[in-house]
Design a protein around this motif. Structure first.
Motif, short mmCIF file in Angstrom:
data_model
loop_
_atom_site.label_atom_id
_atom_site.label_comp_id
_atom_site.label_asym_id
_atom_site.label_seq_id
_atom_site.Cartn_x
_atom_site.Cartn_y
_atom_site.Cartn_z
N ASP A 45 0.77 -1.19 0.00
CA ASP A 45 0.02 0.00 -0.05
C ASP A 45 0.81 1.14 0.02
O ASP A 45 1.62 1.62 1.08
N GLU A 46 0.91 2.10 -1.21
CA GLU A 46 1.67 3.17 -1.31
C GLU A 46 1.57 4.31 0.08
O GLU A 46 2.77 4.74 0.25
N ARG A 47 0.29 4.23 0.57
CA ARG A 47 0.28 5.26 1.62
C ARG A 47 0.97 4.67 3.08
O ARG A 47 1.37 5.53 3.85
N ARG A 48 1.29 3.37 2.92
CA ARG A 48 1.85 3.05 4.31
C ARG A 48 3.39 3.09 4.25
O ARG A 48 4.07 2.84 3.29
N PRO A 49 4.02 3.70 5.41
CA PRO A 49 5.65 3.70 5.36
C PRO A 49 6.05 2.21 5.27
O PRO A 49 5.58 1.42 5.68
N GLN A 50 7.29 2.19 4.49
CA GLN A 50 7.65 0.73 4.29
C GLN A 50 8.71 0.15 5.78
O GLN A 50 9.01 0.96 6.18
N ARG A 51 8.27 -0.84 5.95
CA ARG A 51 8.71 -1.56 6.97
C ARG A 51 9.72 -2.80 6.52
O ARG A 51 9.38 -3.37 5.65
N PHE A 52 10.75 -2.91 7.37
CA PHE A 52 11.86 -3.77 6.84
C PHE A 52 11.81 -4.91 8.07
O PHE A 52 11.84 -4.43 9.08
#
Length: 584
Positions: free
Chosen positions: A381-388
């Motif tokens: 989802d583009e709106r959610r910040p990426q989590r690694f």
């Protein structure tokens, strides 16, 4: 069982030596009995310690062999024939060791069964034994005297002869010819530590076992000064195969703490490693390192009590390896000389005998950061910040083992792509005992579907999680079916209302989440139900879970109408399953 030659002048027991003139062989034997016959020619052996790490009993391989041969003759005198199953409660000690090999020498199949846990209670232990006994259909169940009330009751319920091992040891052992062993014969059955309701006995041949034990020795590059130190339980593949059978087949002296003693005094494990003047090999799931790091109070310097500088291989396995925990262990014990490069991540499962991959010694823990949406299979989802998430390198396939990463439909995937981990090699199980359907579900053309997800990179395996629904917390395996079934027993719930699966907390710990479809709209009633469910799950698993009440008809189904846990998990993590807001 005599002990007279293993005492010093003051009469205190003396441990078996680390080094020995007997040339070391890396498990290159036809059968397990032959492996013990060879180890018995030297002076090494097993050493059992009390909760404080004081040596109680040295047990040279030569003595183990003599005692095992006596047990084999007692079993034959009792009418035991090749391929009969003999269930034995796997308490760490000389009695189980001798019984296990006695059953092997008699041509029968030992079946190690668990000890009771501290939280499960008497009823659930008796039921677990009863279910496993009905699955492996043994001629007898042999148990330590202190477990006679529970184990005896389980044996009676399963219609199996129950025998206290102290009584069995006093029976005459009349001379009898031992059956000739065959490398293709089954050596033992291992219950993969899974479901209490649908247990699977993994059938392992002598050839498969010795192939895997040789792969351990080659993968760890065993040297003459190596000594093994272990607190792992002998009813788990890592404890039984890795820290009991491997030391016999590779002639390694080993020091043992009982698992329950480790749980009470975890630092006694590190005391034993400190006392070893040779090089140490010791394995633990992540949680063992975690407990030790937490116990090391900030006031005392680890160096005042421990010397971990000769710890050559600190193995990790049996649950997801957490880099943050390994870091805190290094932080806690670096001043005691612990070398971070000693960490030896590995990956395995009972269905492959044990080891599938081992990190080359000295490479330590290597981590890759993988974007969270790649791991869950959810659309980004583009709106959610990426989590690694940090994924630990679990090493290279062991000798003779092939590993492939495949799509759901079996298509092989390229380097770096996440998919199901399949493996093939001489140490893969024959199958599940008397369960052709479960065997066919995970074995195709000699390849085993491990049920785990991962990817390959430069010849190394990275395990990212499970495809099968197993929930592993603190090295203990829990099947979601067991958790769901426990909740179904509560009034007002039915099969299909509950989905249990593992989620990873922001701190990287795995914890079970339980979604429960709830029909009540009353807030107080929902609060009561949630507490009732939480208590019920804790009683069955000993764990605290995330309990979420959700509206009826929310849980996703497969085309055949079965619950899809994987899909429920993805929808929940993506925020598409909305739990009721229940005030805590």
């Amino acid at each position: 069982m005599s002990n007279q030659h293993h005492q010093d002048d003051a009469g205190a027991p003396v441990a078996t030596p680390t080094e020995d003139a007997l040339p070391r062989r890396f498990a290159d034997f036809e059968t397990l009995g032959e492996a013990l016959d060879y180890a018995a020619e030297g002076n090494r052996g097993l050493n059992f310690h009390d909760a404080r790490g004081t040596l109680l009993r040295p047990y040279p391989f030569a003595q183990l062999r003599l005692d095992a041969l006596d047990y084999a003759r007692r079993l034959i005198a009792a009418g035991i024939r090749p391929e009969d199953r003999i269930a034995i409660v796997a308490e760490t000690g000389a009695e189980f060791a001798a019984l296990f090999f006695g059953v092997v020498y008699a041509g029968a199949w030992p079946v190690p069964l668990p000890l009771p846990t501290s939280f499960g209670g008497r009823g659930s232990y008796i039921e677990q034994l009863r279910v496993q006994l009905s699955s492996c259909d043994p001629r007898m169940l042999i148990y330590p005297p202190e477990l006679a009330p529970m184990a005896g009751e389980a044996a009676a319920l399963a219609g199996v002869e129950g025998i206290d091992w102290s009584e069995f040891a006093t029976r005459p052992a009349p001379d009898a010819p031992l059956p000739s062993a065959d490398a293709e014969a089954i050596a033992y059955l291992q219950y993969s530590s899974g479901s209490t309701r649908f247990p699977h006995g993994v059938a392992i041949t002598h050839r498969a076992l010795l192939n895997n034990l040789a792969a351990h020795a080659h993968g760890m590059a065993l040297i003459g000064t190596d000594r093994c130190i272990s607190w792992l339980p002998w009813y788990h593949d890592m404890g039984l195969v890795g820290c009991f059978l491997s030391p016999v087949a590779n002639q390694v002296s080993t020091d043992y703490l009982k698992t329950e003693d480790f749980a009470r005094r975890p630092l006694a494990w590190l005391d034993l490693i400190t006392r070893n003047t040779g090089t140490s090999i010791s394995y633990s799931p992540t949680f063992g390192y975690d407990i030790c790091a937490r116990r090391m109070s900030s006031q005392t310097k680890a160096a005042d009590r421990f010397d971990l500088s000769r710890w050559r291989l600190a193995g990790n396995g049996a649950d997801m390896i957490r880099p943050d925990v390994m870091q805190s262990f290094v932080d806690a014990f670096a001043d005691a000389g612990f070398p971070a490069t000693a960490f030896l991540p590995s990956y395995g499962l009972a269905e492959a005998t044990l080891a599938v991959s081992i990190m080359p010694p000295g490479e330590g823990i290597r981590v890759e950061l993988v974007e969270e949406t790649q791991l869950s299979g959810a659309a980004n989802d583009e709106r959610r910040p990426q989590r690694f998430r940090a994924i630990v390198n679990c090493g290279k396939p062991v000798r003779d083992m092939k590993v492939e990463i495949r799509e759901e439909d079996g298509t092989p995937l390229p380097e770096g792509a996440i998919g199901k981990v399949w493996c093939s090699g001489p140490s893969v199980m024959v199958g599940y005992f008397r369960d052709p359907e479960a065997t066919a579900a995970c074995m195709v053309d000699g390849w085993l579907d491990t049920g785990d997800m991962g990817y390959m990179s430069n010849g190394y395996i990275y395990i990212v999680g499970r495809a099968k629904d197993m929930i592993i917390v603190n090295g203990r395996n829990h099947w979601p079916q067991d958790i769901e079934w426990a909740v179904e027993q509560l009034p007002g719930f039915k099969a299909g209302d509950i989905a249990a699966f593992a989620i990873t907390t922001p701190g990287g710990e795995e914890t079970p989440a339980v979604l429960v479809q709830c029909r009540s709209s009353d807030e107080a009633e929902r609060l009561r139900l949630r507490e009732e469910i939480r208590e019920r799950v804790r009683a069955v698993t000993g764990m605290n879970c995330v309990i979420e009440l959700i509206p009826p008809r929310t849980l996703p189904r497969t085309s055949s109408g079965k619950l899809s846990r994987a899909k429920a998990r993805n929808l929940y993590l993506a925020g598409e399953i909305k739990p009721y807001d229940v005030a805590a």
